[in-house]
Design a protein around this motif. Structure first.
Motif, PDB file in Angstrom:
ATOM      1  N   VAL A   1     -29.297  35.193  75.443  1.00 14.07           N
ATOM      2  CA  VAL A   1     -30.424  36.130  75.360  1.00 14.07           C
ATOM      3  C   VAL A   1     -30.510  37.050  76.573  1.00 14.07           C
ATOM      4  CG1 VAL A   1     -31.749  34.557  73.911  1.00 14.07           C
ATOM      5  CG2 VAL A   1     -32.074  34.506  76.378  1.00 14.07           C
ATOM      6  N   GLY A   2     -29.533  36.935  77.480  1.00 16.90           N
ATOM      7  CA  GLY A   2     -29.471  37.855  78.612  1.00 16.90           C
ATOM      8  C   GLY A   2     -30.240  37.435  79.836  1.00 16.90           C
ATOM      9  N   ASN A   3     -30.577  36.151  79.973  1.00 17.82           N
ATOM     10  CA  ASN A   3     -31.337  35.683  81.132  1.00 17.82           C
ATOM     11  C   ASN A   3     -30.476  35.087  82.240  1.00 17.82           C
ATOM     12  OD1 ASN A   3     -33.832  36.420  80.129  1.00 17.82           O
ATOM     13  ND2 ASN A   3     -34.127  34.488  79.044  1.00 17.82           N
ATOM     14  N   ASP A   4     -29.189  34.934  82.004  1.00 15.84           N
ATOM     15  CA  ASP A   4     -28.283  34.374  83.007  1.00 15.84           C
ATOM     16  C   ASP A   4     -26.861  34.632  82.540  1.00 15.84           C
ATOM     17  OD1 ASP A   4     -28.766  32.194  85.439  1.00 15.84           O
ATOM     18  OD2 ASP A   4     -26.764  32.059  84.582  1.00 15.84           O
ATOM     19  N   GLU A   5     -25.924  34.638  83.476  1.00 23.29           N
ATOM     20  CA  GLU A   5     -24.519  34.833  83.106  1.00 23.29           C
ATOM     21  C   GLU A   5     -23.789  33.515  82.885  1.00 23.29           C
ATOM     22  OE1 GLU A   5     -23.105  37.703  82.257  1.00 23.29           O
ATOM     23  OE2 GLU A   5     -25.136  38.492  82.513  1.00 23.29           O
ATOM     24  N   ALA A   6     -24.386  32.387  83.296  1.00 23.02           N
ATOM     25  CA  ALA A   6     -23.861  31.033  83.038  1.00 23.02           C
ATOM     26  C   ALA A   6     -22.482  30.787  83.635  1.00 23.02           C
ATOM     27  CB  ALA A   6     -23.843  30.748  81.531  1.00 23.02           C
ATOM     28  N   VAL A   7     -22.111  31.495  84.685  1.00 25.46           N
ATOM     29  CA  VAL A   7     -20.841  31.246  85.351  1.00 25.46           C
ATOM     30  C   VAL A   7     -21.066  31.159  86.857  1.00 25.46           C
ATOM     31  CG1 VAL A   7     -19.382  32.302  83.586  1.00 25.46           C
ATOM     32  CG2 VAL A   7     -20.269  33.710  85.451  1.00 25.46           C
ATOM     33  N   VAL A   8     -20.187  30.410  87.513  1.00 26.66           N
ATOM     34  CA  VAL A   8     -20.187  30.252  88.963  1.00 26.66           C
ATOM     35  C   VAL A   8     -18.748  30.421  89.426  1.00 26.66           C
ATOM     36  CG1 VAL A   8     -20.661  28.685  90.888  1.00 26.66           C
ATOM     37  CG2 VAL A   8     -22.140  28.639  88.867  1.00 26.66           C
ATOM     38  N   GLU A   9     -18.537  31.127  90.507  1.00 29.75           N
ATOM     39  CA  GLU A   9     -17.180  31.277  91.025  1.00 29.75           C
ATOM     40  C   GLU A   9     -16.646  29.917  91.484  1.00 29.75           C
ATOM     41  OE1 GLU A   9     -15.347  34.022  90.909  1.00 29.75           O
ATOM     42  OE2 GLU A   9     -17.025  34.988  89.901  1.00 29.75           O
ATOM     43  N   TYR A  10     -15.376  29.653  91.186  1.00 34.74           N
ATOM     44  CA  TYR A  10     -14.807  28.371  91.590  1.00 34.74           C
ATOM     45  C   TYR A  10     -14.821  28.193  93.108  1.00 34.74           C
ATOM     46  CZ  TYR A  10     -13.294  26.424  87.153  1.00 34.74           C
ATOM     47  OH  TYR A  10     -13.276  25.847  85.900  1.00 34.74           O
ATOM     48  N   GLY A  11     -14.813  29.286  93.834  1.00 35.80           N
ATOM     49  CA  GLY A  11     -14.879  29.183  95.291  1.00 35.80           C
ATOM     50  C   GLY A  11     -16.130  28.506  95.787  1.00 35.80           C
TER      51      GLY A  11
ATOM     52  N   ALA B   1     -36.499  28.317  71.763  1.00 32.68           N
ATOM     53  CA  ALA B   1     -37.586  28.664  72.682  1.00 32.68           C
ATOM     54  C   ALA B   1     -37.261  29.934  73.457  1.00 32.68           C
ATOM     55  CB  ALA B   1     -37.842  27.508  73.644  1.00 32.68           C
ATOM     56  N   GLU B   2     -36.017  30.044  73.906  1.00 37.88           N
ATOM     57  CA  GLU B   2     -35.610  31.220  74.681  1.00 37.88           C
ATOM     58  C   GLU B   2     -35.758  32.493  73.849  1.00 37.88           C
ATOM     59  OE1 GLU B   2     -34.460  31.712  78.692  1.00 37.88           O
ATOM     60  OE2 GLU B   2     -34.427  29.803  77.629  1.00 37.88           O
TER      61      GLU B   2
ATOM     62  N   SER C   1     -35.243  22.977  78.678  1.00 36.18           N
ATOM     63  CA  SER C   1     -36.053  24.155  78.970  1.00 36.18           C
ATOM     64  C   SER C   1     -36.698  24.636  77.684  1.00 36.18           C
ATOM     65  CB  SER C   1     -35.196  25.268  79.593  1.00 36.18           C
ATOM     66  OG  SER C   1     -34.236  25.745  78.678  1.00 36.18           O
ATOM     67  N   LEU C   2     -37.921  25.115  77.802  1.00 38.65           N
ATOM     68  CA  LEU C   2     -38.676  25.624  76.658  1.00 38.65           C
ATOM     69  C   LEU C   2     -39.064  27.069  76.962  1.00 38.65           C
ATOM     70  CD1 LEU C   2     -40.850  22.436  76.075  1.00 38.65           C
ATOM     71  CD2 LEU C   2     -38.867  23.168  74.741  1.00 38.65           C
ATOM     72  N   GLY C   3     -38.042  27.901  77.144  1.00 42.02           N
ATOM     73  CA  GLY C   3     -38.238  29.249  77.638  1.00 42.02           C
ATOM     74  C   GLY C   3     -38.223  29.241  79.150  1.00 42.02           C
ATOM     75  N   ARG C   4     -38.520  30.374  79.754  1.00 43.00           N
ATOM     76  CA  ARG C   4     -38.522  30.472  81.214  1.00 43.00           C
ATOM     77  C   ARG C   4     -39.802  29.928  81.834  1.00 43.00           C
ATOM     78  NH1 ARG C   4     -34.635  29.554  82.874  1.00 43.00           N
ATOM     79  NH2 ARG C   4     -34.363  28.759  80.777  1.00 43.00           N
ATOM     80  N   GLN C   5     -40.859  29.790  81.028  1.00 38.23           N
ATOM     81  CA  GLN C   5     -42.157  29.425  81.590  1.00 38.23           C
ATOM     82  C   GLN C   5     -42.485  27.937  81.491  1.00 38.23           C
ATOM     83  OE1 GLN C   5     -43.872  31.777  83.272  1.00 38.23           O
ATOM     84  NE2 GLN C   5     -42.104  33.058  82.757  1.00 38.23           N
ATOM     85  N   GLU C   6     -41.868  27.235  80.549  1.00 36.11           N
ATOM     86  CA  GLU C   6     -42.177  25.821  80.378  1.00 36.11           C
ATOM     87  C   GLU C   6     -40.899  25.028  80.102  1.00 36.11           C
ATOM     88  OE1 GLU C   6     -45.424  24.644  77.924  1.00 36.11           O
ATOM     89  OE2 GLU C   6     -46.592  26.466  78.330  1.00 36.11           O
ATOM     90  N   GLY C   7     -41.013  23.728  80.261  1.00 32.59           N
ATOM     91  CA  GLY C   7     -39.889  22.835  79.991  1.00 32.59           C
ATOM     92  C   GLY C   7     -40.395  21.418  79.861  1.00 32.59           C
ATOM     93  N   ILE C   8     -39.486  20.492  79.633  1.00 37.05           N
ATOM     94  CA  ILE C   8     -39.867  19.077  79.570  1.00 37.05           C
ATOM     95  C   ILE C   8     -38.784  18.231  80.217  1.00 37.05           C
ATOM     96  CG2 ILE C   8     -38.891  18.805  77.245  1.00 37.05           C
ATOM     97  CD1 ILE C   8     -41.121  16.691  76.759  1.00 37.05           C
ATOM     98  N   ILE C   9     -39.217  17.292  81.019  1.00 37.94           N
ATOM     99  CA  ILE C   9     -38.337  16.278  81.596  1.00 37.94           C
ATOM    100  C   ILE C   9     -38.709  14.963  80.928  1.00 37.94           C
ATOM    101  CG2 ILE C   9     -37.457  15.214  83.691  1.00 37.94           C
ATOM    102  CD1 ILE C   9     -37.118  18.261  83.582  1.00 37.94           C
TER     103      ILE C   9
ATOM    104  N   ASP D   1     -44.087  17.986  81.427  1.00 43.00           N
ATOM    105  CA  ASP D   1     -43.863  19.197  80.639  1.00 43.00           C
ATOM    106  C   ASP D   1     -44.586  20.376  81.268  1.00 43.00           C
ATOM    107  OD1 ASP D   1     -46.484  18.651  79.999  1.00 43.00           O
ATOM    108  OD2 ASP D   1     -46.160  18.355  77.863  1.00 43.00           O
ATOM    109  N   GLY D   2     -44.706  21.478  80.511  1.00 48.01           N
ATOM    110  CA  GLY D   2     -45.384  22.665  81.001  1.00 48.01           C
ATOM    111  C   GLY D   2     -44.614  23.367  82.104  1.00 48.01           C
ATOM    112  N   ARG D   3     -45.344  24.042  82.995  1.00 48.11           N
ATOM    113  CA  ARG D   3     -44.711  24.781  84.091  1.00 48.11           C
ATOM    114  C   ARG D   3     -43.991  23.846  85.054  1.00 48.11           C
ATOM    115  NH1 ARG D   3     -45.812  30.086  84.594  1.00 48.11           N
ATOM    116  NH2 ARG D   3     -47.447  30.968  83.248  1.00 48.11           N
ATOM    117  N   ALA D   4     -44.578  22.663  85.279  1.00 47.71           N
ATOM    118  CA  ALA D   4     -43.919  21.692  86.158  1.00 47.71           C
ATOM    119  C   ALA D   4     -42.580  21.275  85.561  1.00 47.71           C
ATOM    120  CB  ALA D   4     -44.810  20.475  86.360  1.00 47.71           C
ATOM    121  N   GLY D   5     -42.541  21.096  84.240  1.00 42.68           N
ATOM    122  CA  GLY D   5     -41.288  20.757  83.579  1.00 42.68           C
ATOM    123  C   GLY D   5     -40.247  21.845  83.735  1.00 42.68           C
ATOM    124  N   ALA D   6     -40.694  23.114  83.651  1.00 39.03           N
ATOM    125  CA  ALA D   6     -39.762  24.235  83.822  1.00 39.03           C
ATOM    126  C   ALA D   6     -39.195  24.259  85.231  1.00 39.03           C
ATOM    127  CB  ALA D   6     -40.467  25.550  83.512  1.00 39.03           C
ATOM    128  N   LYS D   7     -40.048  24.032  86.219  1.00 44.97           N
ATOM    129  CA  LYS D   7     -39.577  24.042  87.607  1.00 44.97           C
ATOM    130  C   LYS D   7     -38.596  22.905  87.869  1.00 44.97           C
ATOM    131  CE  LYS D   7     -43.675  26.315  89.539  1.00 44.97           C
ATOM    132  NZ  LYS D   7     -44.847  26.165  90.435  1.00 44.97           N
TER     133      LYS D   7
END
Length: 401
Positions: A51-61, A157-158, A319-327, A342-348
């Motif tokens: 959905v364009g919120n991250d590139e999902a890659v990390v340089e191997y370096g 959710a995203e 993750s439940l979007g950028r604003q909420e999540g659940i652990i 859950d909620g904002r604490a879950g997202a963080k």
């Protein structure tokens, strides 16, 4: 063994990178990592990429020790007797020990029309293919996500948080791993986002067309874009190479992660089936498995008896979007309990976990041997499962394989 020992790791994901970094603990070991991509894929962020919120890659370096040789290629075949590999590019490479960490991907959906009209989301290439399709679809067009597991929930959710009209088709329970309390929290969040959840056996997908998804009970859901997150598959490299696998194609190993066919081959991650009892697909399992596989090789080089698998789990992060999540927390034997955040604490907390994964790989690259979660006590439940398997006799083991 005189001179240098050549260890080759196939697969540069969570398990493969952990194993490769750890193997550099010995100066007399050369480590080669073979991966089809030149960058590390942070797979837990693929739904964000779509959905364009991250590139999902990390340089191997950032995550791979400098002394590890990176070969950007695929592996076509393993020559186990000859201890060699045929690369996809046509070259060959020899090894003294092999770490099989090829990971997992999308499964063949085996649903009419799904291969032609649905978009899987288990690899970097699939996420990148889906992204422009979503961008091109009208903002008001219905999107259907198939699969009620973490990937399906996160993707739905995203998309909904971006204003999309989303159907989430579970074909069973929503979040089957979750405790009922956690499941209710997820359902409430999805409802607030406007996601329509179709759960239960009547919601099983029977056909996918260009413009709709048909369910077992006869319902037809309009769908301009259908995202397929259901199912799980692994590359068939082990099977094609004559190694013993389970029914899904995961490499069969003992509890030291050593292949049942050859002690010079060890496995880690989603494509490993230790004792025919594979662990849940997750980076939570992959990194400890990578560390255990590396320790098995290092123990053999030192003339020591390798340790056995001692895997523990803490739960599941969604993750439940950028604003909420659940652990969702769990017992060490990977059974969800009533407690969750859950909620904002879950997202963080979810975001901290995603960042922590990369930091753990980077820390092992800086100080090989520093990672220790694979040695945390708590494998009693697995021991009981293994004893039950042995007591059931060879017929049960054969069914599992």
């Amino acid at each position: 063994m005189a001179g240098k020992t050549d260890v080759v790791v196939i697969g540069g994901g969570y398990a493969g990178v952990m194993a490769a970094n750890r193997l550099t603990r010995r100066d007399d070991v050369t480590v080669t990592l073979i991966n089809p991509r030149a960058t590390f894929v942070h797979r837990v962020r693929l739904h964000q990429l779509a959905v364009g919120n991250d590139e999902a890659v990390v340089e191997y370096g950032e995550v791979l020790r400098a002394g590890v040789r990176l070969v950007v290629d695929g592996v076509a075949r393993i020559d186990v007797p000859g201890r060699g590999l045929t690369l996809a590019s046509g070259g060959t490479l020899g090894y003294d020990y092999l770490v099989y960490a090829v990971g997992s991907g999308s499964a063949d959906p085996r649903v009419p029309g799904a291969a032609e009209h649905a978009y899987p989301l288990a690899s970097l290439e699939e996420a990148r293919r889906l992204r422009p399709v979503l961008d091109a679809a009208p903002a008001t067009a219905a999107v259907t996500v198939v699969g009620g597991g973490p990937s399906g929930i996160e993707t739905a959710a995203e998309l909904a948080e971006e204003g999309r009209a989303v159907n989430l088709v579970c074909g069973g329970a929503l979040g089957p791993y979750l405790h009922p309390r956690g499941r209710r929290a997820v359902a409430r969040r999805l409802a607030r986002l406007g996601v329509t959840v179709h759960a239960g056996p009547d919601a099983e997908v029977t056909e996918v067309t260009r413009e709709a998804v048909r369910l077992r009970d006869g319902r037809e859901l309009p769908s301009a874009v259908t995202v397929w997150t259901a199912g799980f598959g692994v590359p068939d490299l082990a099977r094609r190479s004559g190694l013993s696998t389970d029914a899904l194609g995961r490499l069969l190993t003992d509890e030291t992660l050593t292949s049942v066919d050859d002690e010079r081959v060890v496995a880690a991650g989603d494509a490993a089936a230790p004792s025919g009892l594979p662990l849940r697909m997750s980076c939570q399992a992959a990194m400890p498995l990578g560390a255990r596989a590396a320790d098995t090789v290092l123990s053999r080089l030192a003339g020591e008896r390798p340790g056995t698998l001692n895997q523990v789990f803490t739960g599941e992060c969604i993750s439940l979007g950028r604003q909420e999540g659940i652990i969702q927390f769990a017992r060490r034997r990977d059974v969800a309990v009533g407690f969750h955040v859950d909620g904002r604490a879950g997202a963080k907390l979810k975001e901290l976990v995603c960042e922590w994964v990369v930091k753990q790989l980077a820390a092992e690259a800086r100080r090989p041997g520093s990672y220790g979660l694979h040695r945390v006590p708590g494998g009693a439940a697995r021991e009981r499962a293994l004893r039950a398997r042995r007591a059931a006799g060879p017929a049960a083991a054969e069914r599992a394989a």
